[in-house]
Design a protein around this motif. Structure first.
Motif, PDB file in Angstrom:
ATOM      1  N   THR A  51       0.835  -1.200   0.000  1.00 46.70           N
ATOM      2  CA  THR A  51       0.000   0.000   0.000  1.00 46.70           C
ATOM      3  C   THR A  51       0.866   1.245   0.000  1.00 46.70           C
ATOM      4  OG1 THR A  51      -0.133  -0.155   2.390  1.00 46.70           O
ATOM      5  CG2 THR A  51      -1.931  -1.122   1.125  1.00 46.70           C
ATOM      6  N   ARG A  55       0.752   4.044  -3.049  1.00 51.78           N
ATOM      7  CA  ARG A  55       0.363   5.424  -2.766  1.00 51.78           C
ATOM      8  C   ARG A  55       1.431   6.387  -3.278  1.00 51.78           C
ATOM      9  NH1 ARG A  55      -1.649   5.234   2.546  1.00 51.78           N
ATOM     10  NH2 ARG A  55      -3.471   4.509   1.465  1.00 51.78           N
ATOM     11  N   ASP A  59       0.654   9.300  -5.995  1.00 51.43           N
ATOM     12  CA  ASP A  59       0.920  10.711  -5.725  1.00 51.43           C
ATOM     13  C   ASP A  59       1.785  11.296  -6.823  1.00 51.43           C
ATOM     14  OD1 ASP A  59      -0.525  10.587  -3.473  1.00 51.43           O
ATOM     15  OD2 ASP A  59       1.170  10.455  -2.089  1.00 51.43           O
TER      16      ASP A  59
END
Ligand SMILES: [Zn+2]
Length: 64
Positions: A51, A55, A59
């Protein structure tokens, strides 16, 4: 001192060994050390790693 937890393959009851794996995600690839079963090849991925990496990539893409 902190003891590393030993990971055991649930199928083979063997201790997982460290291996380098390559992942592909959104047209980019990355390498990371993972724990892998020497018998059946099942890879153990800590959820935090997966995760966290996803992420970071998401981003980076949004910043364009
Ligand atoms: Zn196994």
């Amino acid at each position: 001192m902190e003891e590393k937890p030993t990971l055991i393959c649930s199928r083979c009851q063997l201790e997982l060994e460290e291996a380098e794996a390559q992942f592909s995600y959104l047209n980019s690839s990355m390498r990371h050390k993972v724990k892998r079963c020497p018998s059946c090849g099942q890879v153990y991925l800590p959820e935090s790693l997966v995760t966290g990496r996803m992420r970071e990539l998401e981003d980076a893409l949004e910043e364009k």
